[in-house]
Design an enzyme around this catalytic site. Structure first.
Site, PDB file in Angstrom:
ATOM      1  N   ALA A  88      -6.581   0.955   6.208  1.00 17.90           N
ATOM      2  CA  ALA A  88      -6.212   2.096   5.353  1.00 17.90           C
ATOM      3  C   ALA A  88      -4.731   2.022   4.984  1.00 17.90           C
ATOM      4  O   ALA A  88      -4.345   2.234   3.831  1.00 17.90           O
ATOM      5  CB  ALA A  88      -6.513   3.406   6.078  1.00 17.90           C
ATOM      6  N   SER A 119      -2.006  -6.889   3.558  1.00 12.15           N
ATOM      7  CA  SER A 119      -2.771  -7.780   4.438  1.00 12.15           C
ATOM      8  C   SER A 119      -4.111  -8.067   3.781  1.00 12.15           C
ATOM      9  O   SER A 119      -4.630  -7.245   3.009  1.00 12.15           O
ATOM     10  CB  SER A 119      -3.011  -7.095   5.787  1.00 12.15           C
ATOM     11  OG  SER A 119      -4.023  -7.764   6.496  1.00 12.15           O
ATOM     12  N   ILE A 168      -1.663 -14.998  10.634  1.00 14.71           N
ATOM     13  CA  ILE A 168      -0.415 -15.736  10.823  1.00 14.71           C
ATOM     14  C   ILE A 168       0.000 -15.652  12.295  1.00 14.71           C
ATOM     15  O   ILE A 168      -0.121 -14.582  12.910  1.00 14.71           O
ATOM     16  CB  ILE A 168       0.728 -15.128   9.952  1.00 14.71           C
ATOM     17  CG1 ILE A 168       0.238 -14.803   8.527  1.00 14.71           C
ATOM     18  CG2 ILE A 168       1.947 -16.055   9.941  1.00 14.71           C
ATOM     19  CD1 ILE A 168      -0.137 -15.963   7.667  1.00 14.71           C
ATOM     20  N   TYR A 220      -5.487   0.378  10.303  1.00 15.02           N
ATOM     21  CA  TYR A 220      -4.629  -0.665   9.731  1.00 15.02           C
ATOM     22  C   TYR A 220      -5.048  -0.980   8.287  1.00 15.02           C
ATOM     23  O   TYR A 220      -4.198  -1.091   7.389  1.00 15.02           O
ATOM     24  CB  TYR A 220      -4.735  -1.907  10.612  1.00 15.02           C
ATOM     25  CG  TYR A 220      -3.830  -3.051  10.231  1.00 15.02           C
ATOM     26  CD1 TYR A 220      -2.465  -2.998  10.489  1.00 15.02           C
ATOM     27  CD2 TYR A 220      -4.333  -4.200   9.630  1.00 15.02           C
ATOM     28  CE1 TYR A 220      -1.627  -4.064  10.159  1.00 15.02           C
ATOM     29  CE2 TYR A 220      -3.513  -5.264   9.297  1.00 15.02           C
ATOM     30  CZ  TYR A 220      -2.160  -5.190   9.560  1.00 15.02           C
ATOM     31  OH  TYR A 220      -1.338  -6.252   9.228  1.00 15.02           O
ATOM     32  N   ASN A 226      13.700   3.653  13.149  1.00 16.14           N
ATOM     33  CA  ASN A 226      12.270   3.784  12.849  1.00 16.14           C
ATOM     34  C   ASN A 226      12.083   3.945  11.339  1.00 16.14           C
ATOM     35  O   ASN A 226      12.624   4.884  10.746  1.00 16.14           O
ATOM     36  CB  ASN A 226      11.749   5.020  13.608  1.00 16.14           C
ATOM     37  CG  ASN A 226      10.279   5.277  13.368  1.00 16.14           C
ATOM     38  OD1 ASN A 226       9.605   4.528  12.653  1.00 16.14           O
ATOM     39  ND2 ASN A 226       9.791   6.352  13.959  1.00 16.14           N
ATOM     40  N   SER A 242      13.414  -8.411  13.295  1.00 13.89           N
ATOM     41  CA  SER A 242      13.764  -8.966  14.603  1.00 13.89           C
ATOM     42  C   SER A 242      12.812 -10.057  15.083  1.00 13.89           C
ATOM     43  O   SER A 242      13.184 -10.876  15.913  1.00 13.89           O
ATOM     44  CB  SER A 242      13.814  -7.842  15.647  1.00 13.89           C
ATOM     45  OG  SER A 242      12.646  -7.054  15.585  1.00 13.89           O
ATOM     46  N   ARG A 243      11.578 -10.039  14.565  1.00  9.92           N
ATOM     47  CA  ARG A 243      10.581 -10.989  15.072  1.00  9.92           C
ATOM     48  C   ARG A 243       9.651 -11.431  13.941  1.00  9.92           C
ATOM     49  O   ARG A 243       9.708 -10.890  12.831  1.00  9.92           O
ATOM     50  CB  ARG A 243       9.722 -10.326  16.158  1.00  9.92           C
ATOM     51  CG  ARG A 243      10.484 -10.007  17.408  1.00  9.92           C
ATOM     52  CD  ARG A 243       9.606  -9.422  18.494  1.00  9.92           C
ATOM     53  NE  ARG A 243       9.268  -8.019  18.277  1.00  9.92           N
ATOM     54  CZ  ARG A 243       8.027  -7.526  18.217  1.00  9.92           C
ATOM     55  NH1 ARG A 243       6.996  -8.322  18.338  1.00  9.92           N
ATOM     56  NH2 ARG A 243       7.817  -6.232  18.024  1.00  9.92           N
TER      57      ARG A 243
HETATM   58  P1  NDP Z   1       5.430  -8.398  14.743  1.00  8.32           P
HETATM   59  O1  NDP Z   1       4.709  -7.461  15.638  1.00  8.32           O
HETATM   60  O2  NDP Z   1       5.617  -9.798  15.183  1.00  8.32           O
HETATM   61  O3  NDP Z   1       6.868  -7.778  14.359  1.00  8.32           O
HETATM   62  C1  NDP Z   1       6.935  -6.456  13.906  1.00  8.32           C
HETATM   63  C2  NDP Z   1       8.332  -6.142  13.450  1.00  8.32           C
HETATM   64  O4  NDP Z   1       8.359  -4.802  12.931  1.00  8.32           O
HETATM   65  C3  NDP Z   1       9.347  -6.178  14.562  1.00  8.32           C
HETATM   66  O5  NDP Z   1      10.573  -6.591  14.017  1.00  8.32           O
HETATM   67  C4  NDP Z   1       9.443  -4.717  15.006  1.00  8.32           C
HETATM   68  O6  NDP Z   1      10.681  -4.367  15.638  1.00  8.32           O
HETATM   69  C5  NDP Z   1       9.305  -4.029  13.656  1.00  8.32           C
HETATM   70  N1  NDP Z   1       8.831  -2.657  13.723  1.00  8.32           N
HETATM   71  C6  NDP Z   1       7.665  -2.195  14.248  1.00  8.32           C
HETATM   72  N2  NDP Z   1       7.578  -0.874  14.119  1.00  8.32           N
HETATM   73  C7  NDP Z   1       8.715  -0.465  13.507  1.00  8.32           C
HETATM   74  C8  NDP Z   1       9.232   0.784  13.111  1.00  8.32           C
HETATM   75  N3  NDP Z   1       8.537   1.926  13.310  1.00  8.32           N
HETATM   76  N4  NDP Z   1      10.451   0.832  12.518  1.00  8.32           N
HETATM   77  C9  NDP Z   1      11.156  -0.299  12.316  1.00  8.32           C
HETATM   78  N5  NDP Z   1      10.713  -1.525  12.653  1.00  8.32           N
HETATM   79  C10 NDP Z   1       9.510  -1.607  13.254  1.00  8.32           C
HETATM   80  O7  NDP Z   1       4.636  -8.334  13.353  1.00  8.32           O
HETATM   81  P2  NDP Z   1       4.332  -9.508  12.280  1.00  8.32           P
HETATM   82  O8  NDP Z   1       5.552 -10.280  12.034  1.00  8.32           O
HETATM   83  O9  NDP Z   1       3.097 -10.198  12.666  1.00  8.32           O
HETATM   84  O10 NDP Z   1       3.968  -8.619  10.989  1.00  8.32           O
HETATM   85  C11 NDP Z   1       4.929  -8.271  10.014  1.00  8.32           C
HETATM   86  C12 NDP Z   1       4.233  -7.571   8.864  1.00  8.32           C
HETATM   87  O11 NDP Z   1       3.236  -8.437   8.293  1.00  8.32           O
HETATM   88  C13 NDP Z   1       3.495  -6.299   9.282  1.00  8.32           C
HETATM   89  O12 NDP Z   1       3.594  -5.339   8.267  1.00  8.32           O
HETATM   90  C14 NDP Z   1       2.057  -6.777   9.422  1.00  8.32           C
HETATM   91  O13 NDP Z   1       1.149  -5.726   9.266  1.00  8.32           O
HETATM   92  C15 NDP Z   1       1.983  -7.783   8.289  1.00  8.32           C
HETATM   93  N6  NDP Z   1       0.925  -8.767   8.460  1.00  8.32           N
HETATM   94  C16 NDP Z   1       0.919  -9.613   9.532  1.00  8.32           C
HETATM   95  C17 NDP Z   1      -0.096 -10.540   9.671  1.00  8.32           C
HETATM   96  C18 NDP Z   1      -0.167 -11.512  10.799  1.00  8.32           C
HETATM   97  O14 NDP Z   1      -1.170 -12.253  10.889  1.00  8.32           O
HETATM   98  N7  NDP Z   1       0.828 -11.589  11.675  1.00  8.32           N
HETATM   99  C19 NDP Z   1      -1.198 -10.618   8.688  1.00  8.32           C
HETATM  100  C20 NDP Z   1      -1.078  -9.680   7.607  1.00  8.32           C
HETATM  101  C21 NDP Z   1      -0.053  -8.803   7.500  1.00  8.32           C
HETATM  102  P3  NDP Z   1      10.911  -4.626  17.237  1.00  8.32           P
HETATM  103  O15 NDP Z   1      11.062  -6.109  17.407  1.00  8.32           O
HETATM  104  O16 NDP Z   1      12.164  -3.882  17.541  1.00  8.32           O
HETATM  105  O17 NDP Z   1       9.708  -4.094  17.925  1.00  8.32           O
END
Ligand code: NDP
Length: 247
Positions: free
Chosen positions: A157, A142, A188, A155, A63, A14-15
């Protein structure tokens, strides 16, 4: 890289990175099924973007840490498209704080979403991919999972665990046409990193040799490559997408 005729499941689409990954796969011609936790408005925006690209797309709220919700996600993809070629385990959360201040529930929440969620989704698609004798699994780790970071014990871990699972499942499925890889993004620009205090952002920027933050598209391109046919001989790898941060 063409994904025509392929179906991708992306968690957390979604994001942020998930949305960029969905878009990149859709641009290559994939059908895209993505999940989200609860932000319906953001999920609708992703759906609109994908459909504007002529992508057959589906959004499923649920979830990733819940077995039944994961089953419902994969069932929806199978019902609509009859196969799952690509799984991107992207959904993730942070609950940052120094170890001594971290509550047990914050540790559990991060491990549940980031690590157990990835486990459940990989488990749910493995049988499908084995039957197809084809699959591409890409997990979001990450730079923190490789090097650690003060204030992110939980995180780190979870993301180190993702690397261990990636390599282990890669070995289990290597001879069956299924590859399992991870990307390890650095810093990012998404909602996740927007939450960091300015002082932390400035300090982080100083550690990036390319002297800029990454864009979601930087990560999406790396994920798309590992999800492509062209990456057939690459498995069990962790690809840093971090402007040199992890060197
Ligand atoms: P965001 O917080 O921007 O987006 C998180 C996304 O995950 C949203 O779509 C959210 O849904 C969804 N989500 C969260 N919890 C759950 C759940 N329990 N079940 C289903 N969906 C879930 O995160 P990022 O885009 O920044 O990060 C994406 C991935 O990349 C993550 O795994 C993060 O750890 C990893 N990452 C990010 C970095 C960064 O700098 N941004 C760096 C390194 C790794 P909703 O919109 O409904 O809340």
């Amino acid at each position: 890289m063409s994904f025509t005729g392929k179906t991708a499941v992306v968690t957390g689409g979604s994001r942020g990175l998930g949305r960029a990954i969905c878009r990149r796969l859709a641009e290559g011609g994939a059908n895209v099924v993505f999940s989200y936790a609860g932000n319906t408005a953001a999920a609708q925006e992703t759906l609109d973007e994908l459909r504007a690209l002529d992508c057959k797309a589906l959004a499923v709220q649920g979830n990733v840490a819940d077995t039944d919700a994961v089953k419902a996600l994969m069932d929806a993809a199978m019902k609509e498209f009859g196969r799952i070629d690509i799984l991107v385990n992207n959904a993730g959360i942070t609950r940052d704080g120094l170890l001594m201040m971290t509550k047990e529930e914050d540790f559990d929440a991060v491990i549940d979403t980031n690590l157990k969620g990835t486990f459940l989704c990989m488990k749910a698609v493995s049988r499908v991919m084995l039957r197809q004798k084809y699959g591409r699994i890409v997990n979001l780790s990450s730079v923190v999972g490789v090097h650690g970071n003060a204030g992110q014990v939980n995180y780190a871990a979870s993301k180190a665990g993702v690397i261990g699972m990636t390599k282990s499942l890669a070995k289990e499925l290597a001879a069956k046409g299924v590859t399992v890889n991870a990307v390890a993004p650095g810093f990012i620009t998404t909602d996740m990193t927007a939450a960091l205090p300015e002082s932390a952002k400035t300090a982080l920027l100083a550690t990036i040799p390319q002297a800029r933050l990454g864009a979601p598209e930087d990560v999406a391109c790396a994920v798309a490559f590992l999800a492509s046919d062209e990456a057939a001989y690459i498995t069990g790898q962790v690809l840093g997408v971090d402007g040199g941060m992890g060197m």
